[in-house]
Design a protein around this motif. Structure first.
Motif, PDB file in Angstrom:
ATOM      1  N   ASN A   1      11.386  -1.374   6.359  1.00  0.00           N
ATOM      2  CA  ASN A   1      11.039  -1.279   7.791  1.00  0.00           C
ATOM      3  C   ASN A   1      10.370   0.066   8.101  1.00  0.00           C
ATOM      4  O   ASN A   1      10.847   0.856   8.893  1.00  0.00           O
ATOM      5  CB  ASN A   1      12.267  -1.494   8.675  1.00  0.00           C
ATOM      6  N   TYR A   2       9.262   0.298   7.404  1.00  0.00           N
ATOM      7  CA  TYR A   2       8.545   1.555   7.534  1.00  0.00           C
ATOM      8  C   TYR A   2       7.127   1.273   7.075  1.00  0.00           C
ATOM      9  O   TYR A   2       6.932   0.797   5.965  1.00  0.00           O
ATOM     10  CB  TYR A   2       9.256   2.589   6.642  1.00  0.00           C
ATOM     11  N   LYS A   3       6.172   1.513   7.939  1.00  0.00           N
ATOM     12  CA  LYS A   3       4.809   1.101   7.595  1.00  0.00           C
ATOM     13  C   LYS A   3       4.097   2.148   6.728  1.00  0.00           C
ATOM     14  O   LYS A   3       3.995   3.316   7.111  1.00  0.00           O
ATOM     15  CB  LYS A   3       4.005   0.861   8.880  1.00  0.00           C
ATOM     16  N   LEU A   4       3.653   1.719   5.574  1.00  0.00           N
ATOM     17  CA  LEU A   4       2.955   2.628   4.655  1.00  0.00           C
ATOM     18  C   LEU A   4       1.674   1.966   4.167  1.00  0.00           C
ATOM     19  O   LEU A   4       1.691   0.805   3.758  1.00  0.00           O
ATOM     20  CB  LEU A   4       3.847   2.904   3.446  1.00  0.00           C
ATOM     21  N   ASN A   5       0.551   2.692   4.232  1.00  0.00           N
ATOM     22  CA  ASN A   5      -0.668   2.178   3.595  1.00  0.00           C
ATOM     23  C   ASN A   5      -0.469   2.285   2.093  1.00  0.00           C
ATOM     24  O   ASN A   5       0.247   3.179   1.620  1.00  0.00           O
ATOM     25  CB  ASN A   5      -1.885   3.039   3.960  1.00  0.00           C
ATOM     26  N   PHE A   6      -1.132   1.426   1.360  1.00  0.00           N
ATOM     27  CA  PHE A   6      -0.986   1.430  -0.091  1.00  0.00           C
ATOM     28  C   PHE A   6      -2.368   1.426  -0.737  1.00  0.00           C
ATOM     29  O   PHE A   6      -3.134   0.492  -0.547  1.00  0.00           O
ATOM     30  CB  PHE A   6      -0.179   0.188  -0.504  1.00  0.00           C
ATOM     31  N   LEU A   7      -2.682   2.503  -1.459  1.00  0.00           N
ATOM     32  CA  LEU A   7      -3.976   2.576  -2.146  1.00  0.00           C
ATOM     33  C   LEU A   7      -3.767   2.557  -3.651  1.00  0.00           C
ATOM     34  O   LEU A   7      -2.941   3.305  -4.176  1.00  0.00           O
ATOM     35  CB  LEU A   7      -4.715   3.871  -1.785  1.00  0.00           C
ATOM     36  N   VAL A   8      -4.503   1.704  -4.310  1.00  0.00           N
ATOM     37  CA  VAL A   8      -4.488   1.690  -5.775  1.00  0.00           C
ATOM     38  C   VAL A   8      -5.926   1.412  -6.228  1.00  0.00           C
ATOM     39  O   VAL A   8      -6.616   0.593  -5.626  1.00  0.00           O
ATOM     40  CB  VAL A   8      -3.430   0.671  -6.320  1.00  0.00           C
ATOM     41  N   PRO A   9      -6.418   2.136  -7.244  1.00  0.00           N
ATOM     42  CA  PRO A   9      -7.829   1.947  -7.626  1.00  0.00           C
ATOM     43  C   PRO A   9      -8.074   0.556  -8.202  1.00  0.00           C
ATOM     44  O   PRO A   9      -7.139  -0.103  -8.666  1.00  0.00           O
ATOM     45  CB  PRO A   9      -8.051   3.003  -8.733  1.00  0.00           C
ATOM     46  N   SER A  10      -9.335   0.117  -8.203  1.00  0.00           N
ATOM     47  CA  SER A  10      -9.648  -1.123  -8.915  1.00  0.00           C
ATOM     48  C   SER A  10      -9.276  -0.873 -10.376  1.00  0.00           C
ATOM     49  O   SER A  10      -9.283   0.275 -10.833  1.00  0.00           O
ATOM     50  CB  SER A  10     -11.118  -1.489  -8.759  1.00  0.00           C
ATOM     51  N   LYS A  11      -8.929  -1.945 -11.096  1.00  0.00           N
ATOM     52  CA  LYS A  11      -8.304  -1.756 -12.421  1.00  0.00           C
ATOM     53  C   LYS A  11      -9.153  -0.930 -13.385  1.00  0.00           C
ATOM     54  O   LYS A  11      -8.622  -0.127 -14.143  1.00  0.00           O
ATOM     55  CB  LYS A  11      -7.980  -3.115 -13.028  1.00  0.00           C
ATOM     56  N   ASN A  12     -10.479  -1.105 -13.345  1.00  0.00           N
ATOM     57  CA  ASN A  12     -11.313  -0.362 -14.308  1.00  0.00           C
ATOM     58  C   ASN A  12     -11.374   1.130 -13.976  1.00  0.00           C
ATOM     59  O   ASN A  12     -11.783   1.934 -14.790  1.00  0.00           O
ATOM     60  CB  ASN A  12     -12.727  -0.964 -14.388  1.00  0.00           C
ATOM     61  N   LEU A  13     -10.935   1.493 -12.768  1.00  0.00           N
ATOM     62  CA  LEU A  13     -10.927   2.921 -12.424  1.00  0.00           C
ATOM     63  C   LEU A  13      -9.516   3.521 -12.513  1.00  0.00           C
ATOM     64  O   LEU A  13      -9.314   4.683 -12.152  1.00  0.00           O
ATOM     65  CB  LEU A  13     -11.514   3.139 -11.026  1.00  0.00           C
ATOM     66  N   CYS A  14      -8.532   2.727 -12.973  1.00  0.00           N
ATOM     67  CA  CYS A  14      -7.172   3.267 -13.186  1.00  0.00           C
ATOM     68  C   CYS A  14      -7.143   4.041 -14.507  1.00  0.00           C
ATOM     69  O   CYS A  14      -6.647   5.155 -14.581  1.00  0.00           O
ATOM     70  CB  CYS A  14      -6.143   2.141 -13.252  1.00  0.00           C
ATOM     71  N   THR A  15      -7.658   3.417 -15.542  1.00  0.00           N
ATOM     72  CA  THR A  15      -7.702   4.090 -16.852  1.00  0.00           C
ATOM     73  C   THR A  15      -8.856   5.100 -16.832  1.00  0.00           C
ATOM     74  O   THR A  15      -9.678   5.105 -15.924  1.00  0.00           O
ATOM     75  CB  THR A  15      -7.908   3.048 -17.979  1.00  0.00           C
TER      76      THR A  15
END
Ligand code: KG4
Ligand code: ZN
Length: 343
Positions: A299-313
């Motif tokens: 019960n706490y609003k958080l934006n969630f950012l994760v890179p596209s998969k090819n930009l994670c590695t």
């Protein structure tokens, strides 16, 4: 502005050309992104062999540069960005020396880049190659979790270039744990994708669990991690090869549980607006899925950012973005720092 970015901190030889425009918010376009992977070469060692990696970088860099320039249609370059640390010392130096030679030849400034920061900034290029930053007021403060083969760090990010390290691993990094467990299980290198594939084969959720692994430090109040015990637990418990898929599912889940719990705790404690992931392990489908799900249930609003998969590695697009936010430095003074800290 067009940035030529070079990243050789570990075993991938990466060069990218990135076009950056504007300040608030900046907009990035990927002109080319070439990654020459050395995975096959290091496979037989079950991990990265630094002097071999250096030799491969030296061999690959001119070829990767040519490909990157051709793909981007030979644009006029304004700036060179290069990873200076943290990473493997001989590998970092190869990229730095290559960058210095180009800077001298073309008369361009060089910006030294921190590899951890670049993993965070990989979030600011969308999968459609357009900037993901809409309004930075809605993003910061943020908690950043960088999980890779060499690092596991939780950071508070107050804005671009403003970081505070809250916690980190006391021994193995999360990706290192995946790699070492995969080696024990005979699954090869890199371990993360191999373990994820095996775990995925076990579709049913109510399988009879033959293995229970610990969730190290999950209930401790600090923001540190420890993953070396997990590898030892697998070593002790891995007696029956029949249960390899279960072991993979359980080790993956143990790592995910700890990462999610500690990151959300930090976000709540620091009342942040966003959680930002980065690094090779953030390419893990289960981690991405379970993080997003968990964030919907609290019960706490958080934006969630994760890179596209090819930009994670590892890649050099993220190096270029970090270069845009960084400052040029005197060529003579640019050195590798294998243990470079973000702040
Ligand atoms: O960021 P990265 O490419 O290199 C470093 O800076 O270390 O991360 C590589 C790490 C390796 O340990 C690899 O096993 C892990 O990221 N990794 C994954 C996945 N893809 C790569 N771990 C879990 N699941 C994945 N899908
Ligand atoms: Zn990395």
């Amino acid at each position: 502005m067009i940035i030529l970015a070079i990243e050789t901190s570990c075993d991938d030889t990466c060069i990218a050309l990135v076009k950056a425009k504007g300040q608030k918010p900046p907009c990035f376009k990927i002109l080319s992104n070439i990654v020459s992977s050395q995975t096959e070469i290091h496979k037989k060692y079950g991990g990265v062999y630094p002097t071999l990696a250096r030799r491969e970088h030296q061999k690959n860099l001119p070829l990767v540069l040519e490909k990157a320039l051709n793909k981007a249609k030979m644009p006029k370059i304004n700036l060179i960005a290069v990873t200076v640390g943290p990473g493997l010392d001989p590998c970092l130096w190869t990229g730095i020396n290559f960058a210095k030679d180009l800077a001298k030849k073309w008369g361009l400034p060089i910006v030294p880049v921190n590899h951890i920061e670049s993993h965070i900034l990989a979030n600011f290029v969308g999968s459609n190659s357009k900037s993901q930053i809409t309004n930075s007021k809605n993003i910061f403060p943020a908690i950043c979790l960088v999980v890779s083969g060499g690092h596991t760090q939780l950071m508070l990010m107050q804005g671009f270039s403003k970081y505070k390290i809250l916690g980190e691993t006391r021994d193995d990094a999360a990706g290192e744990c995946f790699d070492k467990v995969a080696r024990i299980l005979g699954l090869g290198y890199p371990g993360g994708p191999a373990i994820a594939r095996e775990a995925h084969k076990l579709q049913t959720t109510n399988y009879k669990l033959q293995t229970n692994l610990p969730r190290p430090m999950i209930n401790q109040k600090n923001y540190d991690f420890s993953f070396s015990g997990l590898k030892t637990a697998v070593l002790y418990k891995y007696k029956n090869k029949k249960y390899i898929k279960e072991m993979c599912k359980e080790v993956q889940q143990a790592i995910i549980d700890v990462l999610i719990k500690k990151t959300i705790k930090a976000a709540k404690d620091y009342k942040t607006k966003t959680i930002i992931l980065g690094g090779g392990v953030s390419a893990n489908d289960e981690l991405r899925k379970q993080f997003a799900y968990k964030l919907k249930t609290i019960n706490y609003k958080l934006n969630f950012l994760v890179p596209s998969k090819n930009l994670c590695t590892d890649n050099a697009v993220m190096t270029g973005i970090a270069g845009y936010f960084g400052k040029p430095k005197d060529c003579q003074k640019i050195k590798a720092d294998a243990n470079l800290r973000i702040c």
